[in-house]
Design a protein around this motif. Structure first.
Motif, PDB file in Angstrom:
ATOM      1  N   THR A 197     -19.778-122.848 -52.548  1.00  0.00           N
ATOM      2  CA  THR A 197     -19.133-124.032 -52.002  1.00  0.00           C
ATOM      3  C   THR A 197     -20.132-125.087 -51.524  1.00  0.00           C
ATOM      4  OG1 THR A 197     -18.873-122.664 -50.017  1.00  0.00           O
ATOM      5  CG2 THR A 197     -16.935-122.999 -51.365  1.00  0.00           C
ATOM      6  N   GLY A 198     -21.408-124.892 -51.827  1.00  0.00           N
ATOM      7  CA  GLY A 198     -22.401-125.933 -51.566  1.00  0.00           C
ATOM      8  C   GLY A 198     -23.275-125.727 -50.352  1.00  0.00           C
ATOM      9  N   GLU A 199     -22.963-124.761 -49.483  1.00  0.00           N
ATOM     10  CA  GLU A 199     -23.799-124.521 -48.308  1.00  0.00           C
ATOM     11  C   GLU A 199     -25.175-124.026 -48.760  1.00  0.00           C
ATOM     12  OE1 GLU A 199     -19.636-124.513 -47.397  1.00  0.00           O
ATOM     13  OE2 GLU A 199     -20.765-123.167 -48.718  1.00  0.00           O
ATOM     14  N   MET A 200     -26.215-124.512 -48.090  1.00  0.00           N
ATOM     15  CA  MET A 200     -27.574-124.228 -48.543  1.00  0.00           C
ATOM     16  C   MET A 200     -28.444-123.718 -47.398  1.00  0.00           C
ATOM     17  SD  MET A 200     -28.161-127.524 -51.056  1.00  0.00           S
ATOM     18  CE  MET A 200     -29.356-126.705 -52.101  1.00  0.00           C
ATOM     19  N   PHE A 201     -29.415-122.895 -47.739  1.00  0.00           N
ATOM     20  CA  PHE A 201     -30.426-122.471 -46.777  1.00  0.00           C
ATOM     21  C   PHE A 201     -31.713-122.146 -47.532  1.00  0.00           C
ATOM     22  CE2 PHE A 201     -27.883-118.732 -47.882  1.00  0.00           C
ATOM     23  CZ  PHE A 201     -28.830-117.773 -48.194  1.00  0.00           C
ATOM     24  N   TRP A 217     -22.015-118.966 -39.710  1.00  0.00           N
ATOM     25  CA  TRP A 217     -21.285-119.746 -40.708  1.00  0.00           C
ATOM     26  C   TRP A 217     -21.214-121.229 -40.340  1.00  0.00           C
ATOM     27  CZ3 TRP A 217     -20.155-120.541 -45.362  1.00  0.00           C
ATOM     28  CH2 TRP A 217     -19.077-121.325 -45.749  1.00  0.00           C
ATOM     29  N   GLU A 218     -21.104-121.546 -39.058  1.00  0.00           N
ATOM     30  CA  GLU A 218     -21.035-122.947 -38.636  1.00  0.00           C
ATOM     31  C   GLU A 218     -22.356-123.671 -38.947  1.00  0.00           C
ATOM     32  OE1 GLU A 218     -18.320-124.514 -37.658  1.00  0.00           O
ATOM     33  OE2 GLU A 218     -17.246-122.613 -37.935  1.00  0.00           O
ATOM     34  N   ASP A 219     -23.499-122.965 -38.770  1.00  0.00           N
ATOM     35  CA  ASP A 219     -24.798-123.549 -39.154  1.00  0.00           C
ATOM     36  C   ASP A 219     -24.832-123.864 -40.641  1.00  0.00           C
ATOM     37  OD1 ASP A 219     -25.746-123.419 -36.614  1.00  0.00           O
ATOM     38  OD2 ASP A 219     -27.207-121.819 -36.969  1.00  0.00           O
ATOM     39  N   LEU A 220     -24.354-122.911 -41.445  1.00  0.00           N
ATOM     40  CA  LEU A 220     -24.382-123.103 -42.895  1.00  0.00           C
ATOM     41  C   LEU A 220     -23.488-124.267 -43.314  1.00  0.00           C
ATOM     42  CD1 LEU A 220     -24.309-119.425 -44.224  1.00  0.00           C
ATOM     43  CD2 LEU A 220     -26.211-121.027 -44.302  1.00  0.00           C
ATOM     44  N   LYS A 221     -22.323-124.378 -42.703  1.00  0.00           N
ATOM     45  CA  LYS A 221     -21.418-125.486 -43.049  1.00  0.00           C
ATOM     46  C   LYS A 221     -22.074-126.835 -42.779  1.00  0.00           C
ATOM     47  CE  LYS A 221     -17.573-124.531 -40.863  1.00  0.00           C
ATOM     48  NZ  LYS A 221     -16.166-124.677 -40.434  1.00  0.00           N
ATOM     49  N   ALA A 222     -22.892-126.894 -41.724  1.00  0.00           N
ATOM     50  CA  ALA A 222     -23.585-128.147 -41.393  1.00  0.00           C
ATOM     51  C   ALA A 222     -24.674-128.475 -42.397  1.00  0.00           C
ATOM     52  CB  ALA A 222     -24.191-128.059 -39.990  1.00  0.00           C
ATOM     53  N   ASN A 223     -25.045-127.493 -43.238  1.00  0.00           N
ATOM     54  CA  ASN A 223     -26.098-127.708 -44.234  1.00  0.00           C
ATOM     55  C   ASN A 223     -25.553-127.725 -45.653  1.00  0.00           C
ATOM     56  OD1 ASN A 223     -28.946-127.729 -42.964  1.00  0.00           O
ATOM     57  ND2 ASN A 223     -27.857-126.134 -41.846  1.00  0.00           N
ATOM     58  N   THR A 224     -24.307-128.137 -45.809  1.00  0.00           N
ATOM     59  CA  THR A 224     -23.747-128.271 -47.141  1.00  0.00           C
ATOM     60  C   THR A 224     -24.514-129.342 -47.909  1.00  0.00           C
ATOM     61  OG1 THR A 224     -21.577-127.652 -46.299  1.00  0.00           O
ATOM     62  CG2 THR A 224     -21.645-128.706 -48.465  1.00  0.00           C
ATOM     63  N   PHE A 225     -25.059-128.924 -49.083  1.00  0.00           N
ATOM     64  CA  PHE A 225     -25.851-129.806 -49.960  1.00  0.00           C
ATOM     65  C   PHE A 225     -27.081-130.389 -49.247  1.00  0.00           C
ATOM     66  CE2 PHE A 225     -21.378-130.250 -51.444  1.00  0.00           C
ATOM     67  CZ  PHE A 225     -21.524-129.481 -52.592  1.00  0.00           C
ATOM     68  N   ARG A 226     -27.586-129.683 -48.220  1.00  0.00           N
ATOM     69  CA  ARG A 226     -28.785-130.145 -47.509  1.00  0.00           C
ATOM     70  C   ARG A 226     -29.776-128.993 -47.385  1.00  0.00           C
ATOM     71  NH1 ARG A 226     -27.835-130.856 -42.219  1.00  0.00           N
ATOM     72  NH2 ARG A 226     -29.877-131.774 -41.936  1.00  0.00           N
ATOM     73  N   PRO A 227     -30.640-128.771 -48.418  1.00  0.00           N
ATOM     74  CA  PRO A 227     -31.611-127.687 -48.307  1.00  0.00           C
ATOM     75  C   PRO A 227     -32.629-127.983 -47.220  1.00  0.00           C
ATOM     76  CG  PRO A 227     -32.093-129.069 -50.207  1.00  0.00           C
ATOM     77  CD  PRO A 227     -30.791-129.545 -49.649  1.00  0.00           C
ATOM     78  N   GLY A 228     -33.013-126.958 -46.461  1.00  0.00           N
ATOM     79  CA  GLY A 228     -34.060-127.144 -45.461  1.00  0.00           C
ATOM     80  C   GLY A 228     -33.584-127.743 -44.162  1.00  0.00           C
ATOM     81  N   GLY A 229     -32.251-127.785 -43.907  1.00  0.00           N
ATOM     82  CA  GLY A 229     -31.745-128.346 -42.663  1.00  0.00           C
ATOM     83  C   GLY A 229     -31.953-127.409 -41.487  1.00  0.00           C
ATOM     84  N   SER A 230     -31.741-127.927 -40.291  1.00  0.00           N
ATOM     85  CA  SER A 230     -31.940-127.143 -39.074  1.00  0.00           C
ATOM     86  C   SER A 230     -30.874-126.059 -38.955  1.00  0.00           C
ATOM     87  CB  SER A 230     -31.882-128.063 -37.854  1.00  0.00           C
ATOM     88  OG  SER A 230     -31.981-127.323 -36.666  1.00  0.00           O
ATOM     89  N   MET A 231     -31.289-124.858 -38.514  1.00  0.00           N
ATOM     90  CA  MET A 231     -30.377-123.732 -38.352  1.00  0.00           C
ATOM     91  C   MET A 231     -30.680-123.070 -37.014  1.00  0.00           C
ATOM     92  SD  MET A 231     -28.990-122.927 -41.694  1.00  0.00           S
ATOM     93  CE  MET A 231     -29.514-121.409 -42.395  1.00  0.00           C
ATOM     94  N   PRO A 232     -30.173-123.620 -35.922  1.00  0.00           N
ATOM     95  CA  PRO A 232     -30.585-123.165 -34.585  1.00  0.00           C
ATOM     96  C   PRO A 232     -30.222-121.729 -34.262  1.00  0.00           C
ATOM     97  CG  PRO A 232     -28.730-124.690 -34.451  1.00  0.00           C
ATOM     98  CD  PRO A 232     -29.216-124.741 -35.861  1.00  0.00           C
ATOM     99  N   ASN A 233     -29.213-121.166 -34.923  1.00  0.00           N
ATOM    100  CA  ASN A 233     -28.785-119.805 -34.592  1.00  0.00           C
ATOM    101  C   ASN A 233     -29.289-118.756 -35.569  1.00  0.00           C
ATOM    102  OD1 ASN A 233     -27.065-120.437 -32.278  1.00  0.00           O
ATOM    103  ND2 ASN A 233     -25.836-121.549 -33.770  1.00  0.00           N
TER     104      ASN A 233
END
Length: 687
Positions: A197-201, A217-233
């Motif tokens: 569904t597009g979530e990236m890590f 899962w909430e961290d991953l949703k915030a990184n949809t189509f954004r590789p390398g985004g912040s993942m505080p948890n």
């Protein structure tokens, strides 16, 4: 199903055992669940206790036995390989726990400290070679995942920036949120992963090691189509945990790419470079980051700044304006600020783009435009044919034709200017008939020995390497370094790929020795030989069995009805412009082969890459009478990972029995089919 009942008081916590009778699974009571970390530096993720499984020491464990006495839990856990371990958990009223194993001294653990895992701990073995080809395992848990989210797979993309290739691996996600995949790596790398569904890590992975990660899962949703985004948890366990912790939490500084004049642009970028380094060093020091984290993130930042320079200079309007106004003669001195001789730089997030910009920057491209040609002169001199036909050559062509006669039957190296000058006569109408006679006459001669041509090719290639090396030294003022070695190595791999059908295997080992002997990193010589073995293992076109895997089984079901024909599978998507263009442009080809007894075209796409309404509209217009499949994205991903497909269009060719001939067919399928049919006839006559 029995339910847990929790009673809390200032003095004790009582938890009744919960057993899922339907599935006969032991479920850990809520107070013990969660991620448990050490409370002192280095802060390390030690245990993950969840509803019906645990993560300990890079391994998934199931609860085999559970005994609850008030705030104490005695656990016996079992791994997939049958290994067992016994733990005792004590839950404290301050929401901490102690864990002891087999009666050992209890370890005090707390839940997440302000959402942060230390960038220390889990040391990486620096004694092992940086470049090494080994399989790694990436596994983890997505907290909050449920199958009702509508996906069960993802894809991991592993780039090899030495060979300029990318491989893919399928990520299988279990209903309880656990996932795993195996990755083939040649060196420590940033692996980008994308769910259906597009979530990236992005995860830093070391060859030959197991890596376990935890994502919210909430961290991953915030990184949809954004590789390398912040993942505080996010949390990591095992080798590279400290690096991943830094990558997921430390935000990179921003840079402003705008700039009207080169002096202002250059000054501002170099200021940003210094300020960004200062910020990162301060942040890394505050987290007690290990050397590898610091090095990797600082390299990321330098490369990010370097790409802004390449972007500016690739705009010819900017470049011309800068050259005219400032009088600069060297616009590439910023390269001296880059990590040009650091092996670790190849593991950086932006290295793929950076090395590509370096390869194709203007100074190198100017040299490449002058790459010599190899011209093979006919053993039937055109001058003789013209005179036998009573045709007098034009005066301006006479010297050229005499030169041709002198070199008849020999391959000669020519500059682009010489090539154009020595072949210009061939476009003249008065020579057309004589040229046709020359072409027919040449058929009576044996081909020029390949050894002669290859000797000139090798000489030309070494000359070009010397010229490009002089740009590195004289224009960029860089010493012999890893960055330039990677460029040279990629050109070597590209050359092998381009000529593998035309040049025999035994030409390449000495050629590789000549290219790699001066490289700083000796392992690159070994990797080049492995790449040679791999590529020549693919040719000539010989079919091989598909692996005995679930991914291959999906494909077997699709192609089974067409057994007895060669099958060309077109992987495409409605969003892909080149895919749509190729299908439209080949419509007549598809029509011609609809009733062909030897070849079948199949078109595959996934329902997320090609939404059904768009798929139906396009196939109705352009593939109405063809065999097309709109697969669930999970099924489509499985087939894509089988062949390492990370971009479309891509063409896979199978033989009459459904065995793989090539997973990346390039060129005219009619020519390929003709070769395959000739091979069949040849095989019949030799029996």
């Amino acid at each position: 199903m029995a339910r847990e009942r929790i009673v809390e008081s200032p003095n004790q916590i009582t938890v009744e055992l919960a057993i899922n009778e339907k599935f006969n699974k032991i479920e850990l009571p809520t107070p013990f669940r969660g991620n448990w970390l050490t409370d002192k530096n280095p802060v390390i993720w030690r245990y993950g206790f969840y509803k019906d499984f645990a993560i300990i020491d890079n391994t998934f464990w199931r609860y085999e036995q559970l005994d609850i006495k008030r705030h104490k839990a005695n656990l016996i856990l079992i791994a997939d390989d049958g290994q067992r371990r016994q733990l005792t958990l004590h839950y404290k009223k301050n929401s901490s726990i102690t864990v002891s194993e087999n009666g050992s001294h209890p370890e005090y653990l707390v839940r997440r400290l302000k959402g942060l895992q230390s960038c220390q701990g889990h040391k990486i073995d620096n004694k092992r070679p940086f470049f090494r080809s080994e399989t790694s395992r990436l596994q983890g848990y997505i907290d909050g995942y449920t199958p009702t989210l509508g996906f069960s797979t993802g894809v991991a993309y592993v780039r090899n920036d030495l060979t300029n290739e990318e491989k893919t691996s399928l990520i299988n996600i279990r209903p309880d949120g656990r996932f795993e995949c195996n990755l083939e790596l040649d060196y420590p790398a940033m692996v980008s992963c994308r769910l259906e569904t597009g979530e990236m890590f992005t995860v830093y992975v070391v060859p030959g090691e197991n890596h376990t990660v935890y994502f919210d899962w909430e961290d991953l949703k915030a990184n949809t189509f954004r590789p390398g985004g912040s993942m505080p948890n996010a949390l990591a366990m095992g080798t590279g945990a400290c690096i991943n912790s830094g990558l997921w939490r430390i935000n990179m500084p921003n840079t402003d790419n705008k700039g009207q004049n080169y002096d202002d642009f250059r000054k501002k970028r170099l200021q940003e470079l210094v300020q960004g380094e200062r910020y990162l060093r301060y942040t890394l020091d505050s987290l007690s980051a290990c050397d590898k984290v610091s090095r990797l993130l600082l390299n990321n930042w330098k490369i990010q700044i370097g790409m802004t320079f390449f972007d500016y200079l690739s705009n010819h309007e900017n470049f011309s304006k800068a050259e005219k106004i400032t009088g600069h003669t060297n616009f590439y001195d910023f390269l001296q600020q880059m990590p040009y001789d650091d092996l670790q730089s190849i593991s950086s997030l932006g290295f793929s783009t950076f090395i590509n910009r370096y390869e194709f920057c203007d100074p190198f491209m100017k040299i490449s435009k002058n790459e010599p040609y190899i011209l093979e002169f006919s053993r039937c001199p055109l001058l003789d044919i013209l005179r036998e036909s009573n045709i007098e050559p034009d005066e301006e062509d006479l010297a050229v034709l005499v030169w041709h006669k002198k070199h008849a039957g020999n391959p000669v190296s020519l500059s682009p200017e010489q090539f154009q000058e020595l072949t210009a006569y061939a476009t003249k109408e008065k020579y057309a008939k004589a040229l046709q006679i020359q072409k027919e006459c040449e058929k009576n001669y044996e081909p020029v020995p390949l050894e002669k041509i290859l000797a000139i090719k090798k000489k030309n290639d070494l000359y070009m390497i010397h010229c490009l090396d002089s740009v590195r030294n004289n224009d960029f003022h860089l010493p012999v370094c890893f960055l330039h070695d990677v460029k040279t190595f990629r050109e070597l791999c590209s050359s092998i790929k381009s000529f593998q059908e035309d040049i025999p295997y035994n030409y390449w080992p000495d050629y590789i020795d000549s290219i790699c002997k001066d490289m700083q990193e000796p392992t690159m010589h070994v990797i080049a030989k492995k790449q040679l073995e791999y590529l020549y293992g693919q040719y000539p076109l010989k079919a091989k069995n598909l692996p005995d895997t679930p991914e291959a089984d999906v494909l077997r079901r699709i192609v089974a009805p067409f057994k007895g024909k060669y099958i060309l599978i077109d992987f495409w998507a409605t969003y892909c412009g080149p895919c749509r263009s190729n299908i439209k442009n080949n419509s007549q080809l598809y029509t011609d082969f609809q009733k062909n007894k030897d070849l079948k075209f199949i078109f595959l796409t996934g329902d997320r890459d090609s939404p059904r309404n768009l798929y139906e509209t396009f196939t109705e217009q352009h593939l109405k009478n063809e065999t097309t499949f709109l697969l669930p994205q999970a099924e489509y991903n499985k087939i894509c990972t089988l062949f390492g497909i990370n971009a479309v269009p891509r063409y896979v060719l199978l033989d009459r029995e459904g065995h793989l001939i090539t997973d990346n067919h390039i060129g005219d399928i009619q020519n390929t089919l003709s070769k395959l049919l000739k091979n069949e006839e040849k095989a019949k006559t030799t029996k």
